[in-house]
Motif scaffolding. Structure first.
Motif, PDB file in Angstrom:
ATOM      1  N   LEU A  47     -20.166  48.260  57.341  1.00 29.25           N
ATOM      2  CA  LEU A  47     -19.082  47.327  57.031  1.00 29.25           C
ATOM      3  C   LEU A  47     -17.977  46.718  57.810  1.00 29.25           C
ATOM      4  O   LEU A  47     -17.743  45.708  58.000  1.00 29.25           O
ATOM      5  CB  LEU A  47     -18.358  47.899  55.655  1.00 29.25           C
ATOM      6  N   LEU A  48     -17.592  47.601  58.908  1.00 28.07           N
ATOM      7  CA  LEU A  48     -16.785  47.188  59.657  1.00 28.07           C
ATOM      8  C   LEU A  48     -17.469  46.758  60.730  1.00 28.07           C
ATOM      9  O   LEU A  48     -16.973  45.154  61.642  1.00 28.07           O
ATOM     10  CB  LEU A  48     -16.347  48.994  59.912  1.00 28.07           C
ATOM     11  N   ALA A  53     -19.614  40.605  62.823  1.00 26.54           N
ATOM     12  CA  ALA A  53     -21.189  40.145  63.354  1.00 26.54           C
ATOM     13  C   ALA A  53     -20.740  38.281  62.390  1.00 26.54           C
ATOM     14  O   ALA A  53     -21.274  37.424  62.979  1.00 26.54           O
ATOM     15  CB  ALA A  53     -21.918  40.595  62.551  1.00 26.54           C
ATOM     16  N   THR A  54     -19.625  38.447  61.841  1.00 26.71           N
ATOM     17  CA  THR A  54     -19.457  37.103  60.817  1.00 26.71           C
ATOM     18  C   THR A  54     -18.756  36.832  61.051  1.00 26.71           C
ATOM     19  O   THR A  54     -17.405  35.881  61.046  1.00 26.71           O
ATOM     20  CB  THR A  54     -19.184  37.742  59.824  1.00 26.71           C
ATOM     21  N   ARG A  55     -17.375  37.106  62.434  1.00 26.17           N
ATOM     22  CA  ARG A  55     -16.423  36.511  62.946  1.00 26.17           C
ATOM     23  C   ARG A  55     -16.427  34.726  63.237  1.00 26.17           C
ATOM     24  O   ARG A  55     -15.927  33.911  63.607  1.00 26.17           O
ATOM     25  CB  ARG A  55     -16.349  36.741  64.428  1.00 26.17           C
ATOM     26  N   LEU A  81     -25.418  33.166  54.697  1.00 27.11           N
ATOM     27  CA  LEU A  81     -26.253  34.750  55.455  1.00 27.11           C
ATOM     28  C   LEU A  81     -27.467  35.047  54.995  1.00 27.11           C
ATOM     29  O   LEU A  81     -27.788  34.906  53.688  1.00 27.11           O
ATOM     30  CB  LEU A  81     -25.014  35.680  55.997  1.00 27.11           C
ATOM     31  N   CYS A  82     -28.007  35.498  56.372  1.00 31.15           N
ATOM     32  CA  CYS A  82     -29.458  36.356  56.179  1.00 31.15           C
ATOM     33  C   CYS A  82     -28.904  37.557  56.314  1.00 31.15           C
ATOM     34  O   CYS A  82     -29.349  37.569  57.784  1.00 31.15           O
ATOM     35  CB  CYS A  82     -30.700  35.631  56.358  1.00 31.15           C
ATOM     36  N   LEU A  83     -29.496  38.670  55.694  1.00 30.43           N
ATOM     37  CA  LEU A  83     -29.535  39.965  56.530  1.00 30.43           C
ATOM     38  C   LEU A  83     -31.075  40.738  56.534  1.00 30.43           C
ATOM     39  O   LEU A  83     -31.665  40.880  56.031  1.00 30.43           O
ATOM     40  CB  LEU A  83     -28.340  41.618  55.701  1.00 30.43           C
ATOM     41  N   VAL A  84     -31.239  41.136  57.610  1.00 32.58           N
ATOM     42  CA  VAL A  84     -32.676  41.455  58.022  1.00 32.58           C
ATOM     43  C   VAL A  84     -32.689  42.777  58.742  1.00 32.58           C
ATOM     44  O   VAL A  84     -32.140  42.934  59.344  1.00 32.58           O
ATOM     45  CB  VAL A  84     -33.228  40.621  59.088  1.00 32.58           C
ATOM     46  N   LEU A 101     -21.301  41.399  51.218  1.00 28.23           N
ATOM     47  CA  LEU A 101     -21.698  40.739  51.603  1.00 28.23           C
ATOM     48  C   LEU A 101     -22.669  40.403  51.076  1.00 28.23           C
ATOM     49  O   LEU A 101     -23.625  40.108  50.380  1.00 28.23           O
ATOM     50  CB  LEU A 101     -22.815  39.772  52.723  1.00 28.23           C
ATOM     51  N   PRO A 102     -22.215  40.122  49.222  1.00 31.71           N
ATOM     52  CA  PRO A 102     -22.822  40.233  48.671  1.00 31.71           C
ATOM     53  C   PRO A 102     -23.896  39.282  48.355  1.00 31.71           C
ATOM     54  O   PRO A 102     -25.162  39.551  47.190  1.00 31.71           O
ATOM     55  CB  PRO A 102     -22.328  40.654  47.091  1.00 31.71           C
TER      56      PRO A 102
END
Length: 218
Positions: A47-48, A53-55, A81-84, A101-102
């Motif tokens: 989470l941190l 990463a989204t800054r 976003l896409c989390l891979v 980031l649900p």
């Protein structure tokens, strides 16, 4: 979040030195940490890391009404976003990032490291169709040789991804150098760059096999 930025030959590398990150990482490394504790700590650190990463996500101005008055606010702009996740251990980081980031889309790439050559072998890939217009955050707990990470990013670029960030708990100098040379446009975010790889391709001092510790398979 406080950070140290170092510049290897190509891509930027961000090493998170926030006290909470370093505290949780030290507990994560301990051999005495249980499987349940390892999962929980990985989720919390993830989470941190997602925060960092989204800054740079773009924002747009919108008109809204608060309970008291009209105002201009800011929301994320366009496709997001896409989390891979690089299977299987990447799922330990994925779960924590999805807490923050649900609404993110999720992709998976299945790779395993051949024990003799240490080269990655792909066995699965499933990605959202619109990956070309999303920021892709690629997650894997360890950046060891860098071969699996580079192979995954190769496949993502072939599929159309154009904006990529790689996020890991730990990195070895060898992995940073390899990934930076292979993909100089991809930022690497990690909690630590450890001393070295050993003869078996494990990061030292490291934290052991992240997948085994996450899933209790050894």
């Amino acid at each position: 979040m406080s950070e140290n930025v170092i510049t290897p030959p190509s891509a930027p590398v961000v090493v998170l030195d926030h006290p909470l990150v370093q505290h949780k990482l030290t507990r994560l490394r301990q051999a005495s940490t249980s499987t349940a504790g390892f999962r929980r700590l990985t989720r919390e650190i993830s989470l941190l890391m997602a925060y960092e990463a989204t800054r740079d996500l773009p924002l747009e101005t919108v008109e809204i009404e608060t309970p008291l008055e009209h105002m201009e606010g800011r929301l994320l702009s366009g496709k997001k976003l896409c989390l891979v996740s690089i299977l299987r251990a990447g799922n330990g980081i994925l779960d924590g990032m999805l807490d923050l980031l649900p609404a993110a889309r999720v992709g998976h790439i299945g790779l395993f490291r051949d024990p003799e050559s240490l080269e990655p072998v792909e066995y699965y890939m499933k990605l959202p169709e619109d990956i070309d217009v999303r920021v892709c955050i690629v997650v894997d707990p360890m950046l060891a040789t860098g071969h699996s990470a580079a192979a995954a990013i190769d496949r993502l670029k072939t599929a159309g991804a154009r904006q990529l960030v790689f996020v890991c708990l730990l990195a070895a100098p060898e992995g940073v150098a390899f990934l930076s040379a292979a993909h100089p446009d991809v930022k690497i975010i990690t909690c630590s760059i450890d001393r070295e790889l050993d003869e078996h391709g494990y990061i030292r001092p490291g934290l052991g096999d992240a997948g085994d510790r996450l899933f209790g398979t050894k």
